[in-house]
Design a protein around this motif. Structure first.
Motif, short mmCIF file in Angstrom:
data_model
loop_
_atom_site.label_atom_id
_atom_site.label_comp_id
_atom_site.label_asym_id
_atom_site.label_seq_id
_atom_site.Cartn_x
_atom_site.Cartn_y
_atom_site.Cartn_z
N MET A 313 -63.72 -32.33 -59.17
CA MET A 313 -64.09 -32.00 -57.80
C MET A 313 -65.16 -32.98 -57.35
SD MET A 313 -66.32 -28.54 -58.57
CE MET A 313 -65.08 -27.91 -59.71
N ASN A 314 -65.49 -32.92 -56.08
CA ASN A 314 -66.57 -33.73 -55.54
C ASN A 314 -67.84 -33.51 -56.37
OD1 ASN A 314 -69.13 -33.58 -53.60
ND2 ASN A 314 -67.73 -35.18 -52.84
N GLN A 317 -70.41 -30.95 -55.13
CA GLN A 317 -69.94 -29.58 -55.33
C GLN A 317 -70.05 -29.18 -56.80
OE1 GLN A 317 -65.86 -28.99 -54.26
NE2 GLN A 317 -65.89 -26.79 -54.59
N TRP A 318 -69.69 -30.11 -57.70
CA TRP A 318 -69.77 -29.82 -59.12
C TRP A 318 -71.20 -29.53 -59.54
CZ3 TRP A 318 -72.39 -32.18 -63.10
CH2 TRP A 318 -72.08 -31.74 -64.39
#
Length: 345
Positions: A313-314, A317-318
């Motif tokens: 994921m981005n 975000q992670w």
């Protein structure tokens, strides 16, 4: 792929596969290719609907496909309910590897005097076969490969170039070992005395069942006391590590970079995706599938599909989720307290 020295007819192929066909029975076929690239002397196949778009314009001499696509095929066809399986069987007819084998012992090979050699054995340049080894009929030992003392290679087994099969190993029939793989190296066994490590001699062996295939640069360690056992028809991809005393059941498939720690037992018909890690001393029952990059830390007693970890994921975000993951225990405790309070009302 084309193997120009080998030509069969369309009717020959149909008989080999046991399938129905349309077109000129005497059409010469010299190889296989994709729908997009095939020429009139080659067979293509359609096993994935994503490639239906290439069927209409194919220049293949014939196409191997499911009967449901037969009417859409502009060239002769071979019809089967399982085109991919048909392709697998057909590919073996055009594999040039066996055509390169010459029975006999190359002058540069080193073969101990008490080695037992069956009919049609091929021991190629710079190979070494140590004392007490038994090579059954039609075994091929590729260039630079080593067969250890008292090792037994079953009929029609093939060692590609630079394979090492250590001492006291039992290999079944029709086994394929790809370049760089090591069968029967020492397991990872050490005892610590508080200051340093003491090696534990690995006294067991390895048993490979019939029709096993092991990919390049994979390692199957010998047992510490008993044997590491790989069942029949097990397919192991490249760069796989199987530790000492592991047992893999019949018909399993292990994709690239799988690691199985010591003394774990994997049942029959299991599939381990790429990069899967399995901790030691566990049991996986028959029919387990583990998706790629998963980590298995507990035994699995019910068949089915298992996964762990999260997808990419981005990064921002992670990072947020990683922080929240650390808070899960406290959040769970707070939720439990709230539920208790609510139940009292």
């Amino acid at each position: 792929m084309t193997h120009a020295a080998y030509t069969i007819t369309l009717a020959d192929i149909a008989r080999h596969l046991g399938v129905a066909f349309s077109g000129d029975a005497d059409l010469p076929i010299r190889g296989l290719a994709t729908l997009k690239d095939a020429k009139p002397d080659q067979v293509a196949f359609l096993a994935n609907r994503a490639y239906l778009k290439d069927l209409a314009e194919t220049q293949a001499g014939a196409v191997l496909l499911h009967p449901e696509h037969g009417k859409s095929c502009p060239v002769p066809r071979l019809e089967t309910d399982n085109p991919y399986l048909g392709y697998a069987k057909l590919s073996q007819l055009f594999d040039p590897v066996s055509a390169l084998d010459t029975p006999g012992v190359h002058p540069s090979a080193v073969v101990a005097e008490d080695v037992t050699l069956g009919a049609g054995v091929s021991i190629q340049a710079n190979a070494v076969v140590a004392s007490g080894a038994v090579l059954e009929d039609y075994v091929v030992v590729g260039p630079g490969s080593v067969v250890g003392a008292d090792t037994h290679l079953g009929e029609a087994t093939r060692l590609h170039a630079n394979v090492t099969v250590c001492h006291g190993i039992v290999v079944g029939k029709r086994v394929i070992l790809h370049s760089g793989c090591v069968i029967g190296g020492d397991g990872f066994g050490f005892a610590h005395d508080g200051a340093g490590w003491h090696k534990i001699a690995q006294l067991g062996g390895v048993i490979l069942g019939d029709d096993v295939e092991v990919g390049s640069c994979s390692s199957i360690d010998r047992g510490a006391l008993g044997d590491t056992v790989i069942g029949r028809d097990v397919k192991i991809d490249s760069q796989v590590q199987i530790a000492h005393n592991v047992q893999i059941g019949d018909h399993c498939a292990l994709a690239g970079c799988v690691g199985v720690a010591g003394s774990t037992k994997v049942g029959k018909h299991c599939m381990l995706g790429g990069g899967v890690g399995i901790s030691g001393h566990l049991t996986l029952c028959d029919g387990v599938q583990v998706t790629g990059m998963s980590l298995v830390t507990n035994s699995i007693h019910e068949p089915g599909v298992y996964s762990s970890g999260t997808g990419a994921m981005n990064n921002l975000q992670w990072r947020k989720n990683a922080v929240r993951f650390k808070q899960l225990d406290e959040i769970a405790k707070r939720l439990s307290r709230l539920e208790k309070q609510q139940s009292r009302k």
